[in-house]
Scaffold this motif. Sequence first.
Motif, PDB file in Angstrom:
ATOM      1  N   PHE A 147      27.717  -9.572  27.521  1.00  0.00           N
ATOM      2  CA  PHE A 147      28.397  -9.024  29.652  1.00  0.00           C
ATOM      3  C   PHE A 147      30.099  -8.985  29.458  1.00  0.00           C
ATOM      4  CE2 PHE A 147      24.671 -12.524  30.723  1.00  0.00           C
ATOM      5  CZ  PHE A 147      24.349 -11.135  31.207  1.00  0.00           C
TER       6      PHE A 147
ATOM      7  N   TYR B 250      23.565  -8.291  41.091  1.00  0.00           N
ATOM      8  CA  TYR B 250      24.515  -8.336  41.428  1.00  0.00           C
ATOM      9  C   TYR B 250      25.828  -7.267  42.210  1.00  0.00           C
ATOM     10  CZ  TYR B 250      24.618 -12.404  38.321  1.00  0.00           C
ATOM     11  OH  TYR B 250      24.380 -13.612  37.783  1.00  0.00           O
TER      12      TYR B 250
ATOM     13  N   LEU C 201      19.771  -6.613  35.699  1.00  0.00           N
ATOM     14  CA  LEU C 201      20.906  -7.438  35.940  1.00  0.00           C
ATOM     15  C   LEU C 201      22.395  -6.625  37.472  1.00  0.00           C
ATOM     16  CD1 LEU C 201      21.162  -9.417  33.070  1.00  0.00           C
ATOM     17  CD2 LEU C 201      20.440  -9.865  35.302  1.00  0.00           C
ATOM     18  N   VAL C 202      22.611  -5.665  36.905  1.00  0.00           N
ATOM     19  CA  VAL C 202      23.814  -4.499  37.520  1.00  0.00           C
ATOM     20  C   VAL C 202      23.196  -4.526  39.232  1.00  0.00           C
ATOM     21  CG1 VAL C 202      25.085  -2.952  37.893  1.00  0.00           C
ATOM     22  CG2 VAL C 202      24.897  -4.111  35.602  1.00  0.00           C
TER      23      VAL C 202
ATOM     24  N   LEU D 136      30.080 -11.321  35.192  1.00  0.00           N
ATOM     25  CA  LEU D 136      28.785 -10.114  35.847  1.00  0.00           C
ATOM     26  C   LEU D 136      28.814  -9.577  36.840  1.00  0.00           C
ATOM     27  CD1 LEU D 136      25.504 -11.526  34.810  1.00  0.00           C
ATOM     28  CD2 LEU D 136      25.643  -9.060  34.498  1.00  0.00           C
TER      29      LEU D 136
ATOM     30  N   ASP E 268      28.931 -16.589  32.359  1.00  0.00           N
ATOM     31  CA  ASP E 268      27.484 -14.915  32.919  1.00  0.00           C
ATOM     32  C   ASP E 268      27.983 -14.683  34.438  1.00  0.00           C
ATOM     33  OD1 ASP E 268      27.447 -15.011  30.041  1.00  0.00           O
ATOM     34  OD2 ASP E 268      25.544 -16.473  30.493  1.00  0.00           O
TER      35      ASP E 268
ATOM     36  N   ILE F 178      19.200  -4.583  31.013  1.00  0.00           N
ATOM     37  CA  ILE F 178      21.446  -5.061  31.917  1.00  0.00           C
ATOM     38  C   ILE F 178      21.589  -3.879  33.116  1.00  0.00           C
ATOM     39  CG2 ILE F 178      23.713  -4.160  31.554  1.00  0.00           C
ATOM     40  CD1 ILE F 178      22.971  -6.578  29.844  1.00  0.00           C
TER      41      ILE F 178
ATOM     42  N   ARG G  34      19.321 -13.190  28.200  1.00  0.00           N
ATOM     43  CA  ARG G  34      20.125 -13.968  28.367  1.00  0.00           C
ATOM     44  C   ARG G  34      21.282 -15.355  27.496  1.00  0.00           C
ATOM     45  NH1 ARG G  34      19.720 -14.931  33.743  1.00  0.00           N
ATOM     46  NH2 ARG G  34      18.917 -17.084  33.128  1.00  0.00           N
TER      47      ARG G  34
END
Length: 457
Positions: free
Chosen positions: A121, A69, A65-66, A431, A427, A62, A111
Amino acid sequence: MMGRLKSDQGQLFYEFHLSDAIPEDHLVRKIDAALDLSWLRNELAPHYSSMGRPSIDPELMIRMLVVGYVFAIRSERLICREVQVNLAYRWFCKLGIEDAVPDHSAFSRARNERFREGDVFRRMFERVVEACIAAGLVGGKAFAVDASLIQADANKQRSIAGGDWRRDRDPARCSRAVKEYLATLDDTAWGAASDVVPKFISPSDPAAQWTGAHKGPAFFAYSDNYLIDVKFGVIVDVEASRSIRQAEVGAARTMIERTEERFGLKPERLVGDTAYGAAPMLNWLVEEKGIAPHIPVFDKSKRDDGTFSRSDFQYDPTRDVYHCPAGKTLTTTGTLVNDGTTLLYLARKHDCDGCELKARCCPKNPFRKIPRDRHEAARDVARALAGTDGFDRSRRERKKIEMRFAHLKRILRLGRLRLRGPQGAQDEFVLAAIAQNLRRLAALVARPPPAQALCIA
Protein backbone atom coordinates in the motif's frame (compact mmCIF):
# COMPACT_ATOMS: atom_id res chain seq x y z
CA MET A 1 -47.49 1.71 -30.73
CA MET A 2 -46.60 0.74 -27.15
CA GLY A 3 -43.53 -1.44 -26.83
CA ARG A 4 -43.30 -4.55 -24.65
CA LEU A 5 -40.45 -6.12 -22.67
CA LYS A 6 -39.15 -9.46 -23.83
CA SER A 7 -40.20 -12.14 -21.37
CA ASP A 8 -37.71 -14.70 -22.65
CA GLN A 9 -34.08 -14.05 -21.60
CA GLY A 10 -32.80 -17.43 -22.62
CA GLN A 11 -30.82 -16.37 -25.65
CA LEU A 12 -28.11 -18.94 -26.31
CA PHE A 13 -25.35 -16.72 -27.76
CA TYR A 14 -24.42 -13.13 -27.07
CA GLU A 15 -21.90 -10.78 -28.64
CA PHE A 16 -21.05 -8.20 -26.04
CA HIS A 17 -18.11 -5.81 -25.61
CA LEU A 18 -17.80 -4.89 -21.95
CA SER A 19 -16.03 -1.64 -22.84
CA ASP A 20 -19.08 -0.47 -24.81
CA ALA A 21 -21.14 -0.48 -21.61
CA ILE A 22 -18.77 1.92 -19.79
CA PRO A 23 -19.28 5.65 -20.54
CA GLU A 24 -16.15 7.35 -21.80
CA ASP A 25 -16.32 9.94 -19.00
CA HIS A 26 -16.81 7.38 -16.23
CA LEU A 27 -14.46 7.76 -13.27
CA VAL A 28 -13.14 4.19 -13.58
CA ARG A 29 -11.70 4.98 -17.01
CA LYS A 30 -9.79 8.00 -15.71
CA ILE A 31 -8.51 6.12 -12.69
CA ASP A 32 -7.47 3.14 -14.80
CA ALA A 33 -5.45 5.48 -17.03
CA ALA A 34 -3.69 6.95 -13.98
CA LEU A 35 -3.10 3.72 -12.05
CA ASP A 36 0.03 1.73 -12.92
CA LEU A 37 0.25 -1.69 -11.28
CA SER A 38 2.75 -3.26 -13.68
CA TRP A 39 5.31 -3.43 -10.87
CA LEU A 40 3.07 -5.31 -8.43
CA ARG A 41 3.69 -8.93 -9.38
CA ASN A 42 7.49 -8.59 -9.30
CA GLU A 43 7.35 -6.90 -5.90
CA LEU A 44 5.16 -9.63 -4.41
CA ALA A 45 6.85 -12.60 -6.10
CA PRO A 46 9.19 -13.34 -3.12
CA HIS A 47 6.14 -13.63 -0.83
CA TYR A 48 4.48 -16.39 -2.89
CA SER A 49 5.49 -20.04 -3.11
CA SER A 50 6.76 -21.43 -6.42
CA MET A 51 4.71 -24.60 -5.87
CA GLY A 52 1.08 -25.42 -5.28
CA ARG A 53 -2.21 -24.12 -6.62
CA PRO A 54 -2.14 -20.60 -8.14
CA SER A 55 -3.46 -17.90 -5.86
CA ILE A 56 -5.90 -15.11 -6.67
CA ASP A 57 -4.14 -12.50 -8.77
CA PRO A 58 -2.91 -9.81 -6.33
CA GLU A 59 -3.59 -7.11 -8.94
CA LEU A 60 -7.25 -8.13 -8.97
CA MET A 61 -7.45 -7.80 -5.18
CA ILE A 62 -5.72 -4.41 -5.23
CA ARG A 63 -8.05 -3.14 -7.94
CA MET A 64 -11.07 -4.30 -5.95
CA LEU A 65 -9.77 -2.48 -2.88
CA VAL A 66 -9.26 0.66 -4.96
CA VAL A 67 -12.87 0.40 -6.13
CA GLY A 68 -13.98 0.10 -2.52
CA TYR A 69 -12.13 3.18 -1.28
CA VAL A 70 -12.72 5.35 -4.35
CA PHE A 71 -16.46 4.71 -4.35
CA ALA A 72 -16.91 4.60 -0.54
CA ILE A 73 -17.82 0.91 -0.30
CA ARG A 74 -16.94 0.30 3.33
CA SER A 75 -17.09 -3.51 3.40
CA GLU A 76 -15.05 -6.11 1.55
CA ARG A 77 -18.10 -8.33 1.44
CA LEU A 78 -20.02 -5.49 -0.21
CA ILE A 79 -17.11 -4.79 -2.59
CA CYS A 80 -17.35 -8.36 -3.85
CA ARG A 81 -21.09 -8.05 -4.35
CA GLU A 82 -20.77 -4.71 -6.19
CA VAL A 83 -18.04 -6.03 -8.50
CA GLN A 84 -20.29 -9.02 -9.18
CA VAL A 85 -23.13 -6.87 -10.54
CA ASN A 86 -21.49 -3.59 -11.67
CA LEU A 87 -20.08 -3.70 -15.21
CA ALA A 88 -17.87 -0.63 -14.70
CA TYR A 89 -16.24 -2.21 -11.67
CA ARG A 90 -15.76 -5.48 -13.55
CA TRP A 91 -14.09 -3.65 -16.41
CA PHE A 92 -11.75 -1.80 -14.03
CA CYS A 93 -10.85 -5.07 -12.28
CA LYS A 94 -10.07 -6.75 -15.64
CA LEU A 95 -12.82 -9.34 -15.14
CA GLY A 96 -14.99 -10.75 -17.87
CA ILE A 97 -18.70 -11.42 -17.54
CA GLU A 98 -18.08 -15.10 -16.88
CA ASP A 99 -15.17 -14.61 -14.43
CA ALA A 100 -15.74 -15.41 -10.78
CA VAL A 101 -15.29 -12.77 -8.12
CA PRO A 102 -12.97 -13.70 -5.20
CA ASP A 103 -14.55 -14.43 -1.83
CA HIS A 104 -14.35 -11.61 0.68
CA SER A 105 -12.38 -13.80 3.12
CA ALA A 106 -9.40 -13.84 0.74
CA PHE A 107 -8.70 -10.14 1.39
CA SER A 108 -7.99 -10.53 5.08
CA ARG A 109 -5.13 -13.00 4.72
CA ALA A 110 -3.57 -11.20 1.75
CA ARG A 111 -3.69 -7.85 3.56
CA ASN A 112 -2.35 -9.16 6.87
CA GLU A 113 0.44 -11.20 5.32
CA ARG A 114 1.69 -10.61 1.79
CA PHE A 115 0.55 -7.02 1.29
CA ARG A 116 2.01 -5.89 4.60
CA GLU A 117 5.20 -7.88 4.20
CA GLY A 118 5.73 -6.28 0.80
CA ASP A 119 4.59 -2.83 2.01
CA VAL A 120 2.36 -2.79 -1.05
CA PHE A 121 0.00 0.00 0.00
CA ARG A 122 2.85 2.42 0.78
CA ARG A 123 4.58 1.66 -2.54
CA MET A 124 1.31 2.10 -4.38
CA PHE A 125 0.69 5.43 -2.65
CA GLU A 126 4.15 6.68 -3.61
CA ARG A 127 3.64 5.74 -7.25
CA VAL A 128 0.35 7.63 -7.35
CA VAL A 129 2.12 10.68 -5.87
CA GLU A 130 4.78 10.32 -8.57
CA ALA A 131 2.02 10.36 -11.17
CA CYS A 132 0.67 13.58 -9.63
CA ILE A 133 4.15 15.11 -9.72
CA ALA A 134 4.59 14.11 -13.37
CA ALA A 135 1.22 15.69 -14.19
CA GLY A 136 2.33 19.00 -12.67
CA LEU A 137 -0.07 18.86 -9.73
CA VAL A 138 2.63 19.22 -7.07
CA GLY A 139 4.37 22.57 -6.71
CA GLY A 140 6.82 21.54 -3.98
CA LYS A 141 7.04 25.08 -2.59
CA ALA A 142 4.53 25.00 0.25
CA PHE A 143 3.14 22.12 2.29
CA ALA A 144 0.36 22.02 4.87
CA VAL A 145 0.15 19.55 7.74
CA ASP A 146 -2.75 18.58 9.96
CA ALA A 147 -4.37 15.63 11.72
CA SER A 148 -7.97 14.50 12.01
CA LEU A 149 -9.57 12.14 14.49
CA ILE A 150 -11.04 8.95 13.03
CA GLN A 151 -13.16 6.82 15.33
CA ALA A 152 -11.64 3.41 16.08
CA ASP A 153 -13.48 0.09 15.99
CA ALA A 154 -13.59 -0.07 19.78
CA ASN A 155 -16.54 -0.16 22.16
CA LYS A 156 -16.57 2.06 25.25
CA GLN A 157 -18.84 -0.43 27.02
CA ARG A 158 -16.13 -3.10 26.83
CA SER A 159 -13.23 -0.87 27.83
CA ILE A 160 -11.26 -1.04 31.06
CA ALA A 161 -9.59 1.57 33.26
CA GLY A 162 -6.20 2.62 31.94
CA GLY A 163 -4.40 1.54 35.09
CA ASP A 164 -5.81 -1.99 34.83
CA TRP A 165 -4.27 -2.72 31.43
CA ARG A 166 -0.78 -4.26 31.62
CA ARG A 167 1.81 -4.09 28.89
CA ASP A 168 3.88 -7.03 30.14
CA ARG A 169 1.72 -9.71 28.57
CA ASP A 170 2.61 -12.60 26.29
CA PRO A 171 2.18 -11.51 22.65
CA ALA A 172 1.64 -15.11 21.58
CA ARG A 173 -1.66 -15.19 23.46
CA CYS A 174 -2.92 -11.83 22.16
CA SER A 175 -5.00 -10.79 19.19
CA ARG A 176 -3.38 -9.29 16.10
CA ALA A 177 -4.25 -5.71 17.11
CA VAL A 178 -2.73 -6.17 20.59
CA LYS A 179 0.42 -7.75 19.11
CA GLU A 180 0.82 -4.76 16.81
CA TYR A 181 0.50 -2.34 19.71
CA LEU A 182 2.99 -4.27 21.88
CA ALA A 183 5.45 -4.13 18.99
CA THR A 184 5.20 -0.31 18.89
CA LEU A 185 5.68 0.51 22.58
CA ASP A 186 9.05 2.13 21.84
CA ASP A 187 7.71 4.06 18.85
CA THR A 188 7.22 7.79 19.48
CA ALA A 189 3.98 7.71 17.49
CA TRP A 190 2.44 5.03 19.71
CA GLY A 191 3.47 3.60 23.07
CA ALA A 192 6.26 6.09 23.76
CA ALA A 193 4.27 9.12 22.65
CA SER A 194 3.26 9.94 26.22
CA ASP A 195 3.72 8.58 29.73
CA VAL A 196 0.22 9.65 30.72
CA VAL A 197 -2.05 6.71 31.46
CA PRO A 198 -5.32 7.14 29.50
CA LYS A 199 -8.59 7.09 31.39
CA PHE A 200 -9.85 4.08 29.43
CA ILE A 201 -8.22 1.45 27.21
CA SER A 202 -9.90 -0.88 24.77
CA PRO A 203 -8.63 -4.46 25.31
CA SER A 204 -9.40 -5.26 21.68
CA ASP A 205 -7.46 -2.24 20.34
CA PRO A 206 -5.18 -0.71 23.02
CA ALA A 207 -3.47 1.63 20.53
CA ALA A 208 -6.72 3.57 20.08
CA GLN A 209 -6.72 6.75 22.18
CA TRP A 210 -9.60 7.66 24.49
CA THR A 211 -10.25 11.31 23.63
CA GLY A 212 -12.82 14.04 24.08
CA ALA A 213 -11.16 16.45 21.67
CA HIS A 214 -14.40 17.11 19.78
CA LYS A 215 -15.92 18.73 22.90
CA GLY A 216 -18.66 16.10 22.92
CA PRO A 217 -18.91 12.51 24.17
CA ALA A 218 -15.44 10.95 24.37
CA PHE A 219 -14.56 8.02 22.12
CA PHE A 220 -11.66 5.82 21.00
CA ALA A 221 -9.83 7.23 17.99
CA TYR A 222 -6.74 7.27 15.81
CA SER A 223 -5.20 10.34 14.21
CA ASP A 224 -4.96 10.45 10.43
CA ASN A 225 -2.02 12.76 9.63
CA TYR A 226 -1.82 14.38 6.18
CA LEU A 227 0.98 16.32 4.52
CA ILE A 228 -0.36 18.03 1.40
CA ASP A 229 1.03 20.25 -1.32
CA VAL A 230 -1.08 23.41 -1.30
CA LYS A 231 -0.95 23.93 -5.09
CA PHE A 232 -3.79 21.49 -5.83
CA GLY A 233 -4.27 19.73 -2.48
CA VAL A 234 -2.41 16.54 -3.45
CA ILE A 235 -1.57 14.38 -0.43
CA VAL A 236 2.21 13.82 -0.51
CA ASP A 237 2.34 11.71 2.66
CA VAL A 238 0.06 10.10 5.21
CA GLU A 239 0.74 8.59 8.63
CA ALA A 240 -1.34 7.04 11.41
CA SER A 241 -0.63 7.91 15.05
CA ARG A 242 -2.16 8.09 18.49
CA SER A 243 -4.56 10.97 18.99
CA ILE A 244 -2.32 13.17 21.14
CA ARG A 245 -0.37 16.28 20.19
CA GLN A 246 3.11 14.80 20.74
CA ALA A 247 2.37 11.87 18.43
CA GLU A 248 0.87 14.10 15.73
CA VAL A 249 3.89 16.44 15.79
CA GLY A 250 6.20 13.42 15.55
CA ALA A 251 4.19 12.13 12.59
CA ALA A 252 4.59 15.52 10.88
CA ARG A 253 8.37 15.33 11.18
CA THR A 254 8.35 11.76 9.86
CA MET A 255 6.29 12.75 6.84
CA ILE A 256 8.44 15.79 6.00
CA GLU A 257 11.65 13.75 6.14
CA ARG A 258 10.17 10.83 4.20
CA THR A 259 8.83 13.12 1.46
CA GLU A 260 12.24 14.73 1.04
CA GLU A 261 13.96 11.34 0.94
CA ARG A 262 11.45 9.66 -1.37
CA PHE A 263 10.56 12.44 -3.81
CA GLY A 264 13.28 15.04 -3.26
CA LEU A 265 10.65 17.57 -2.17
CA LYS A 266 11.40 20.03 0.63
CA PRO A 267 9.01 22.97 0.96
CA GLU A 268 10.05 26.55 1.47
CA ARG A 269 7.25 27.00 4.01
CA LEU A 270 5.08 24.74 6.14
CA VAL A 271 1.52 25.68 7.05
CA GLY A 272 -0.04 24.35 10.25
CA ASP A 273 -2.12 25.22 13.26
CA THR A 274 -1.03 25.96 16.82
CA ALA A 275 -0.59 22.26 17.63
CA TYR A 276 2.65 22.39 15.62
CA GLY A 277 3.77 25.70 17.14
CA ALA A 278 5.72 24.34 20.13
CA ALA A 279 9.34 25.43 20.43
CA PRO A 280 11.05 22.08 19.59
CA MET A 281 9.06 21.68 16.37
CA LEU A 282 9.67 25.28 15.31
CA ASN A 283 13.38 24.94 16.05
CA TRP A 284 13.55 21.74 14.00
CA LEU A 285 11.92 23.50 11.05
CA VAL A 286 14.02 26.68 11.25
CA GLU A 287 17.43 25.43 12.32
CA GLU A 288 17.60 21.89 10.95
CA LYS A 289 15.38 21.91 7.88
CA GLY A 290 15.49 25.56 6.79
CA ILE A 291 11.70 25.67 6.35
CA ALA A 292 9.76 28.85 7.13
CA PRO A 293 7.13 28.00 9.78
CA HIS A 294 3.83 29.65 8.83
CA ILE A 295 2.47 28.37 12.13
CA PRO A 296 0.98 30.26 15.10
CA VAL A 297 3.31 30.03 18.09
CA PHE A 298 2.10 27.87 20.96
CA ASP A 299 2.58 30.36 23.80
CA LYS A 300 1.07 30.46 27.30
CA SER A 301 3.16 33.34 28.63
CA LYS A 302 0.40 35.95 28.49
CA ARG A 303 -0.91 36.84 31.96
CA ASP A 304 -4.55 37.63 32.69
CA ASP A 305 -4.12 39.02 36.24
CA GLY A 306 -3.24 42.55 35.15
CA THR A 307 0.53 42.19 35.59
CA PHE A 308 3.09 42.49 32.82
CA SER A 309 3.43 39.53 30.47
CA ARG A 310 6.69 38.39 28.94
CA SER A 311 5.82 40.23 25.73
CA ASP A 312 6.04 43.52 27.68
CA PHE A 313 9.76 42.88 28.20
CA GLN A 314 12.17 43.60 25.33
CA TYR A 315 14.82 41.01 24.51
CA ASP A 316 18.26 42.21 23.37
CA PRO A 317 19.88 39.35 21.40
CA THR A 318 23.26 41.07 21.15
CA ARG A 319 23.67 41.19 24.94
CA ASP A 320 21.37 38.27 25.74
CA VAL A 321 19.36 40.26 28.29
CA TYR A 322 15.79 41.44 28.80
CA HIS A 323 14.77 45.05 29.48
CA CYS A 324 11.74 45.61 31.68
CA PRO A 325 9.13 48.38 31.10
CA ALA A 326 11.03 50.54 33.62
CA GLY A 327 14.28 50.18 31.65
CA LYS A 328 16.06 47.82 34.07
CA THR A 329 18.04 44.78 32.90
CA LEU A 330 17.26 41.09 33.54
CA THR A 331 20.20 38.70 33.11
CA THR A 332 20.68 34.93 33.14
CA THR A 333 23.33 32.64 34.56
CA GLY A 334 22.96 30.31 31.56
CA THR A 335 21.70 27.40 33.67
CA LEU A 336 18.90 25.44 32.02
CA VAL A 337 15.92 24.48 34.17
CA ASN A 338 12.68 22.54 33.56
CA ASP A 339 14.48 19.44 32.29
CA GLY A 340 16.91 21.47 30.24
CA THR A 341 14.34 23.41 28.23
CA THR A 342 14.27 26.88 29.82
CA LEU A 343 16.59 29.74 30.79
CA LEU A 344 15.61 32.09 33.61
CA TYR A 345 16.33 35.82 33.35
CA LEU A 346 16.31 37.54 36.75
CA ALA A 347 16.00 41.17 37.77
CA ARG A 348 18.03 42.53 40.70
CA LYS A 349 16.12 42.84 43.95
CA HIS A 350 17.18 46.40 44.71
CA ASP A 351 16.00 47.48 41.23
CA CYS A 352 12.55 46.04 41.91
CA ASP A 353 12.29 47.32 45.52
CA GLY A 354 12.18 50.97 44.54
CA CYS A 355 10.36 50.56 41.22
CA GLU A 356 7.03 52.36 40.87
CA LEU A 357 5.83 49.61 38.49
CA LYS A 358 6.39 46.75 40.96
CA ALA A 359 2.66 46.43 41.68
CA ARG A 360 2.10 45.73 37.98
CA CYS A 361 5.17 43.54 37.58
CA CYS A 362 5.85 41.27 40.56
CA PRO A 363 3.55 42.29 43.46
CA LYS A 364 3.94 38.95 45.27
CA ASN A 365 7.63 38.31 44.60
CA PRO A 366 10.77 40.25 45.59
CA PHE A 367 11.99 40.45 41.98
CA ARG A 368 10.80 39.51 38.50
CA LYS A 369 11.73 36.34 36.63
CA ILE A 370 11.35 35.85 32.88
CA PRO A 371 11.51 32.31 31.49
CA ARG A 372 12.88 31.95 27.96
CA ASP A 373 12.76 28.68 26.04
CA ARG A 374 16.13 27.57 24.71
CA HIS A 375 14.49 27.49 21.25
CA GLU A 376 12.97 30.94 21.64
CA ALA A 377 14.87 32.21 18.59
CA ALA A 378 12.85 29.87 16.38
CA ARG A 379 9.67 31.06 18.06
CA ASP A 380 10.70 34.64 17.30
CA VAL A 381 11.11 33.69 13.62
CA ALA A 382 7.56 32.28 13.59
CA ARG A 383 6.22 35.39 15.34
CA ALA A 384 7.89 37.65 12.78
CA LEU A 385 6.26 35.71 9.94
CA ALA A 386 2.81 35.89 11.54
CA GLY A 387 2.16 39.46 10.44
CA THR A 388 3.18 39.10 6.78
CA ASP A 389 1.06 38.83 3.64
CA GLY A 390 2.56 35.40 3.02
CA PHE A 391 1.28 34.19 6.37
CA ASP A 392 -2.22 35.41 5.54
CA ARG A 393 -2.05 33.54 2.24
CA SER A 394 -0.90 30.42 4.06
CA ARG A 395 -3.79 30.70 6.48
CA ARG A 396 -6.20 30.65 3.54
CA GLU A 397 -4.35 27.77 1.90
CA ARG A 398 -4.63 25.69 5.07
CA LYS A 399 -8.30 25.24 4.25
CA LYS A 400 -7.24 22.85 1.50
CA ILE A 401 -6.09 20.26 4.01
CA GLU A 402 -9.30 20.67 5.98
CA MET A 403 -11.18 20.06 2.74
CA ARG A 404 -9.23 16.81 2.27
CA PHE A 405 -10.42 15.59 5.67
CA ALA A 406 -13.98 16.69 4.94
CA HIS A 407 -13.85 14.76 1.67
CA LEU A 408 -12.42 11.75 3.51
CA LYS A 409 -15.29 11.61 5.98
CA ARG A 410 -18.25 12.81 3.93
CA ILE A 411 -17.54 11.43 0.46
CA LEU A 412 -15.34 8.41 1.17
CA ARG A 413 -17.26 7.76 4.42
CA LEU A 414 -14.17 7.02 6.48
CA GLY A 415 -15.63 8.30 9.73
CA ARG A 416 -14.96 5.03 11.54
CA LEU A 417 -12.27 2.42 10.99
CA ARG A 418 -13.03 -1.19 10.17
CA LEU A 419 -9.55 -2.56 10.91
CA ARG A 420 -7.90 -2.60 14.31
CA GLY A 421 -4.39 -2.01 15.53
CA PRO A 422 -1.72 0.48 14.39
CA GLN A 423 -1.14 -1.38 11.13
CA GLY A 424 -4.84 -1.67 10.42
CA ALA A 425 -5.27 2.08 10.86
CA GLN A 426 -2.22 2.73 8.67
CA ASP A 427 -3.58 0.49 5.90
CA GLU A 428 -6.95 2.23 5.88
CA PHE A 429 -5.46 5.72 5.92
CA VAL A 430 -3.01 4.96 3.10
CA LEU A 431 -5.70 3.35 0.92
CA ALA A 432 -8.00 6.33 1.51
CA ALA A 433 -5.18 8.74 0.57
CA ILE A 434 -4.56 6.72 -2.60
CA ALA A 435 -8.26 7.01 -3.46
CA GLN A 436 -8.28 10.77 -2.84
CA ASN A 437 -5.19 11.36 -4.97
CA LEU A 438 -6.58 9.20 -7.77
CA ARG A 439 -9.84 11.13 -7.73
CA ARG A 440 -7.88 14.38 -7.71
CA LEU A 441 -5.73 13.23 -10.60
CA ALA A 442 -8.79 12.13 -12.57
CA ALA A 443 -10.54 15.45 -11.96
CA LEU A 444 -7.62 17.71 -12.88
CA VAL A 445 -6.00 15.80 -15.74
CA ALA A 446 -8.36 14.92 -18.59
CA ARG A 447 -7.23 11.76 -20.36
CA PRO A 448 -8.86 9.73 -23.15
CA PRO A 449 -10.13 6.23 -22.41
CA PRO A 450 -7.64 3.40 -22.98
CA ALA A 451 -7.23 2.40 -26.62
CA GLN A 452 -7.66 -1.30 -25.93
CA ALA A 453 -10.72 -2.38 -24.02
CA LEU A 454 -11.59 -5.73 -22.57
CA CYS A 455 -13.70 -7.64 -25.09
CA ILE A 456 -16.00 -10.54 -24.30
CA ALA A 457 -17.66 -12.56 -27.00
